[in-house]
Scaffold this motif. Structure first.
Motif, PDB file in Angstrom:
ATOM      1  N   ARG A   1      -7.268  -5.594   7.946  1.00  0.00           N
ATOM      2  CA  ARG A   1      -7.879  -6.522   7.139  1.00  0.00           C
ATOM      3  C   ARG A   1      -7.200  -7.760   7.045  1.00  0.00           C
ATOM      4  NH1 ARG A   1     -12.539  -4.514   4.997  1.00  0.00           N
ATOM      5  NH2 ARG A   1     -12.688  -2.336   4.537  1.00  0.00           N
TER       6      ARG A   1
ATOM      7  N   VAL B   1     -12.073  -1.087  10.514  1.00  0.00           N
ATOM      8  CA  VAL B   1     -11.408  -0.407   9.732  1.00  0.00           C
ATOM      9  C   VAL B   1     -11.877   1.234  10.006  1.00  0.00           C
ATOM     10  CG1 VAL B   1     -10.657   0.721   7.381  1.00  0.00           C
ATOM     11  CG2 VAL B   1     -10.666  -1.841   8.082  1.00  0.00           C
TER      12      VAL B   1
ATOM     13  N   PRO C   1      -6.389  10.218   2.948  1.00  0.00           N
ATOM     14  CA  PRO C   1      -5.277   8.991   2.722  1.00  0.00           C
ATOM     15  C   PRO C   1      -3.910  10.008   3.045  1.00  0.00           C
ATOM     16  CG  PRO C   1      -6.960   8.704   1.124  1.00  0.00           C
ATOM     17  CD  PRO C   1      -7.099  10.125   2.025  1.00  0.00           C
TER      18      PRO C   1
ATOM     19  N   VAL D   1      -2.539   5.577   5.760  1.00  0.00           N
ATOM     20  CA  VAL D   1      -3.946   5.149   5.820  1.00  0.00           C
ATOM     21  C   VAL D   1      -4.138   3.764   5.467  1.00  0.00           C
ATOM     22  CG1 VAL D   1      -6.314   5.571   5.487  1.00  0.00           C
ATOM     23  CG2 VAL D   1      -4.925   7.390   6.503  1.00  0.00           C
ATOM     24  N   GLU D   2      -3.758   3.702   3.973  1.00  0.00           N
ATOM     25  CA  GLU D   2      -3.938   2.437   3.457  1.00  0.00           C
ATOM     26  C   GLU D   2      -3.245   1.227   4.266  1.00  0.00           C
ATOM     27  OE1 GLU D   2      -4.695   3.714  -1.246  1.00  0.00           O
ATOM     28  OE2 GLU D   2      -2.472   3.577  -0.307  1.00  0.00           O
ATOM     29  N   ARG D   3      -2.028   1.551   4.812  1.00  0.00           N
ATOM     30  CA  ARG D   3      -1.236   0.555   5.293  1.00  0.00           C
ATOM     31  C   ARG D   3      -1.855  -0.002   6.796  1.00  0.00           C
ATOM     32  NH1 ARG D   3       2.978   3.603   3.419  1.00  0.00           N
ATOM     33  NH2 ARG D   3       3.299   4.733   5.182  1.00  0.00           N
TER      34      ARG D   3
ATOM     35  N   ARG E   1       0.763  -1.058  -0.045  1.00  0.00           N
ATOM     36  CA  ARG E   1       0.023   0.069   0.051  1.00  0.00           C
ATOM     37  C   ARG E   1       0.851   1.316   0.053  1.00  0.00           C
ATOM     38  NH1 ARG E   1      -5.135  -1.299   1.171  1.00  0.00           N
ATOM     39  NH2 ARG E   1      -5.352  -3.435   0.983  1.00  0.00           N
ATOM     40  N   ASP E   2       0.396   2.305  -0.601  1.00  0.00           N
ATOM     41  CA  ASP E   2       1.034   3.447  -0.833  1.00  0.00           C
ATOM     42  C   ASP E   2       1.097   4.320   0.401  1.00  0.00           C
ATOM     43  OD1 ASP E   2       1.878   2.895  -3.271  1.00  0.00           O
ATOM     44  OD2 ASP E   2       0.106   3.599  -4.220  1.00  0.00           O
ATOM     45  N   SER E   3      -0.265   4.615   1.009  1.00  0.00           N
ATOM     46  CA  SER E   3      -0.233   5.661   2.093  1.00  0.00           C
ATOM     47  C   SER E   3      -0.372   4.980   3.478  1.00  0.00           C
ATOM     48  CB  SER E   3      -1.516   6.484   1.894  1.00  0.00           C
ATOM     49  OG  SER E   3      -2.661   5.934   2.279  1.00  0.00           O
TER      50      SER E   3
ATOM     51  N   GLU F   1      -5.286   0.072   7.283  1.00  0.00           N
ATOM     52  CA  GLU F   1      -6.509  -0.648   6.681  1.00  0.00           C
ATOM     53  C   GLU F   1      -6.047  -2.176   6.433  1.00  0.00           C
ATOM     54  OE1 GLU F   1     -10.111  -0.865   3.286  1.00  0.00           O
ATOM     55  OE2 GLU F   1      -8.719   0.993   3.642  1.00  0.00           O
ATOM     56  N   ALA F   2      -4.781  -2.286   5.649  1.00  0.00           N
ATOM     57  CA  ALA F   2      -4.234  -3.659   5.165  1.00  0.00           C
ATOM     58  C   ALA F   2      -3.864  -4.379   6.426  1.00  0.00           C
ATOM     59  CB  ALA F   2      -3.035  -3.410   4.410  1.00  0.00           C
TER      60      ALA F   2
ATOM     61  N   THR G   1       4.083   3.357  10.824  1.00  0.00           N
ATOM     62  CA  THR G   1       2.966   3.963  10.013  1.00  0.00           C
ATOM     63  C   THR G   1       2.240   4.920  10.795  1.00  0.00           C
ATOM     64  OG1 THR G   1       2.875   1.682   8.712  1.00  0.00           O
ATOM     65  CG2 THR G   1       1.000   2.995   8.912  1.00  0.00           C
TER      66      THR G   1
END
Length: 224
Positions: A97, A193, A210, A89-91, A85-87, A93-94, A141
Motif C-alpha cells: 500500500r 494485497v 496474521p 503480514v501487516e508489514r 505494523r506488528d505482524s 500489506e504496508a 519480513t
C-alpha cells in the motif's frame, strides 16, 4: 558578480541547487518529461541558463540528483509504514500500500518516469543501492512468513507491486484527470494485497492468518 543569498558561497550554492531541484519537481509534475529543460529551470529560478549548467552538467545529472535526494525519502516513508505494523503480514500489506500510495503522487510519478528515460544503467544501479535497506526489510519480513527463498519471493512481490502501479496508471489515463479516482486506486491496492498474501485465491476466501502468514478455511492454503 551574482548576489550571494547566504552567509557563505557554499551555503548559497546549496540553496541555489535546492531551488533548481524544487523547480524541476514542479516542471515535471505540471508538464512531464518534455517540460523539463534548462531554459525552463532558468526561468523558474531567475538564473541565467548558463548558470544552471554550473550546478548540473546535463539533464541526466539533474535527474540523477533528483532521484538521489527523493527516492530514499520515499523509501523511508514505506519503511516507516512497515515498522509501525506488528505482524509480518501487516508489514507486507504496508509495503504494497505504501508504494501504491506513492504511485499516485504526481511528483513521484514524474521523477520515476523521467529517470527511466534519462538515466543509464550505472546511474540506475547507484539509485537501487539506496534502496538496499528497504529490500533487506522486505526479505526479513518474508523470512518471518516462512519463505525458504525470501530473496526470490521479494522480487516476485515487487513484480506484483509494479503491475498494480501500471493498473493505477491505466485508471488515471482512462479517467483523464490529473490523478486516478481514489476508489479505483483503493480497489487496485486491495486486489494487490490479496494477491501478494493469498495468491490467486478468490477474495471471498479466508484471509491469511496474521500470526503465521498462512491461509485456512475452505479456500485452501495460500500461495506463499
Amino acid at each position: 558578480m551574482p548576489k550571494i543569498r547566504a552567509a557563505t558561497v557554499a551555503e548559497h550554492r546549496q540553496l541555489q541547487r535546492a531551488a533548481l531541484l524544487d523547480a524541476a519537481r514542479v516542471l515535471l509534475a505540471e508538464g512531464g518529461r518534455e517540460a523539463l529543460s534548462f531554459g525552463a529551470l532558468a526561468a523558474r529560478t531567475g538564473l541565467a541558463r548558463s548558470s544552471v549548467y554550473e550546478y548540473f552538467r546535463s539533464k541526466s545529472a539533474l535527474v540523477e540528483a533528483l532521484c538521489t535526494v527523493d527516492l530514499p525519502l520515499w523509501a523511508a516513508e514505506v519503511e516507516a509504514g512497515m515498522t509501525a505494523r506488528d505482524s509480518a503480514v501487516e508489514r507486507i500489506e504496508a509495503y504494497v500500500r505504501g508504494q501504491l500510495s506513492l504511485a499516485t503522487d504526481p511528483v513521484h510519478r514524474a521523477v520515476v518516469a523521467v529517470a527511466e528515460y534519462e538515466l543509464d544503467d550505472a546511474a540506475r544501479a547507484r539509485i537501487r543501492a539506496a534502496h538496499a535497506g528497504l529490500t533487506a526489510m522486505v526479505v526479513r519480513t518474508l523470512e518471518d512468513l516462512g519463505h525458504d527463498r525470501p530473496g526470490v519471493a521479494a522480487a516476485l512481490l515487487q513484480g506484483v507491486v509494479e503491475a498494480a502501479v501500471r493498473q493505477t496508471e491505466r485508471v488515471r489515463g482512462e479517467d483523464g484527470t490529473p490523478g486516478a479516482r481514489p476508489e479505483a486506486v483503493e480497489e487496485i491496492a486491495d486486489t494487490a494485497v490479496r494477491f501478494a498474501l493469498d495468491g490467486l485465491r478468490p477474495a471471498t476466501g479466508t484471509a491469511a492468518d496474521p500470526a503465521t502468514g498462512t491461509a485456512g478455511g475452505a479456500g485452501g492454503p495460500g500461495a506463499h
